[in-house]
Design a protein around this motif. Structure first.
Motif, PDB file in Angstrom:
ATOM      1  N   UNK A  55     -17.988 -12.672  59.058  1.00 39.71           N
ATOM      2  CA  UNK A  55     -17.024 -11.574  58.980  1.00 39.71           C
ATOM      3  C   UNK A  55     -16.016 -11.950  57.919  1.00 39.71           C
ATOM      4  N   UNK A  56     -15.370 -10.938  57.345  1.00 36.94           N
ATOM      5  CA  UNK A  56     -14.375 -11.229  56.326  1.00 36.94           C
ATOM      6  C   UNK A  56     -13.305 -10.162  56.320  1.00 36.94           C
ATOM      7  N   UNK A  57     -12.181 -10.521  55.735  1.00 38.36           N
ATOM      8  CA  UNK A  57     -11.072  -9.589  55.573  1.00 38.36           C
ATOM      9  C   UNK A  57     -10.512  -9.722  54.163  1.00 38.36           C
ATOM     10  N   UNK A  58     -10.200  -8.577  53.574  1.00 38.10           N
ATOM     11  CA  UNK A  58      -9.561  -8.515  52.258  1.00 38.10           C
ATOM     12  C   UNK A  58      -8.321  -7.646  52.422  1.00 38.10           C
ATOM     13  N   UNK A  59      -7.182  -8.159  52.041  1.00 39.89           N
ATOM     14  CA  UNK A  59      -5.952  -7.386  52.148  1.00 39.89           C
ATOM     15  C   UNK A  59      -4.900  -7.938  51.193  1.00 39.89           C
ATOM     16  N   UNK A  60      -3.954  -7.074  50.880  1.00 39.95           N
ATOM     17  CA  UNK A  60      -2.824  -7.476  50.050  1.00 39.95           C
ATOM     18  C   UNK A  60      -1.687  -7.943  50.952  1.00 39.95           C
ATOM     19  N   UNK A  61      -0.854  -8.831  50.435  1.00 39.38           N
ATOM     20  CA  UNK A  61       0.350  -9.222  51.155  1.00 39.38           C
ATOM     21  C   UNK A  61       1.361  -8.084  51.066  1.00 39.38           C
TER      22      UNK A  61
ATOM     23  N   UNK B   4      -2.956  -2.591  54.551  1.00 35.48           N
ATOM     24  CA  UNK B   4      -4.210  -1.922  54.214  1.00 35.48           C
ATOM     25  C   UNK B   4      -5.216  -3.011  53.888  1.00 35.48           C
ATOM     26  N   UNK B   5      -6.426  -2.819  54.317  1.00 39.24           N
ATOM     27  CA  UNK B   5      -7.417  -3.834  54.010  1.00 39.24           C
ATOM     28  C   UNK B   5      -8.803  -3.420  54.414  1.00 39.24           C
ATOM     29  N   UNK B   6      -9.711  -4.322  54.162  1.00 38.79           N
ATOM     30  CA  UNK B   6     -11.110  -4.149  54.548  1.00 38.79           C
ATOM     31  C   UNK B   6     -11.475  -5.243  55.540  1.00 38.79           C
ATOM     32  N   UNK B   7     -12.180  -4.869  56.568  1.00 36.84           N
ATOM     33  CA  UNK B   7     -12.759  -5.830  57.491  1.00 36.84           C
ATOM     34  C   UNK B   7     -14.254  -5.559  57.482  1.00 36.84           C
ATOM     35  N   UNK B   8     -15.032  -6.603  57.267  1.00 35.19           N
ATOM     36  CA  UNK B   8     -16.466  -6.449  57.048  1.00 35.19           C
ATOM     37  C   UNK B   8     -17.225  -7.474  57.880  1.00 35.19           C
ATOM     38  N   UNK B   9     -18.367  -7.076  58.405  1.00 36.84           N
ATOM     39  CA  UNK B   9     -19.294  -8.009  59.045  1.00 36.84           C
ATOM     40  C   UNK B   9     -20.634  -7.872  58.343  1.00 36.84           C
TER      41      UNK B   9
END
Length: 101
Positions: free
Chosen positions: A65-71, A79-84
């Motif tokens: 799993x991963x997460x991409x987000x801005x501080x 706001x971000x993306x959560x992916x598996x």
């Protein structure tokens, strides 16, 4: 997925360069921050030394799993993306393409 949603995901992927990767092995979770690149199909690529814990974990159990987000300074702005998905080693021509990204 709608074209608008896909375009929004592409913008997010292009706007950032790090993700938090979550792996799992032998009942133990692990998280690591890695630099990534993405292609037009929203596939994510990163390079990791085979000796790192997350690389060893992915070889043993490729589900990640991963997460991409801005501080941000305000929780309303998060706001971000959560992916598996499944991690896989790329080699040969595919590896060269990924490195070129």
């Amino acid at each position: 997925m709608t074209a608008d949603a896909r375009a929004e995901i592409r913008r997010m992927l292009e706007a950032h360069h790090t993700l938090t990767l979550s792996t799992w092995r032998d009942g133990e979770p692990w998280a690591a921050t890695v630099f990534y690149a993405s292609d037009a199909d929203c596939n994510l690529y990163f390079v990791s030394d085979h000796r790192t814990r997350h690389a060893r974990d992915m070889l043993a159990a490729p589900r990640v799993a991963l997460a991409i987000n801005a501080d941000v300074d305000n929780w309303n702005d998060v706001r971000g993306l959560q992916v598996a998905g499944d991690a896989a080693r790329v080699e040969g021509v595919e590896r060269a393409k990924a490195l070129a990204l």
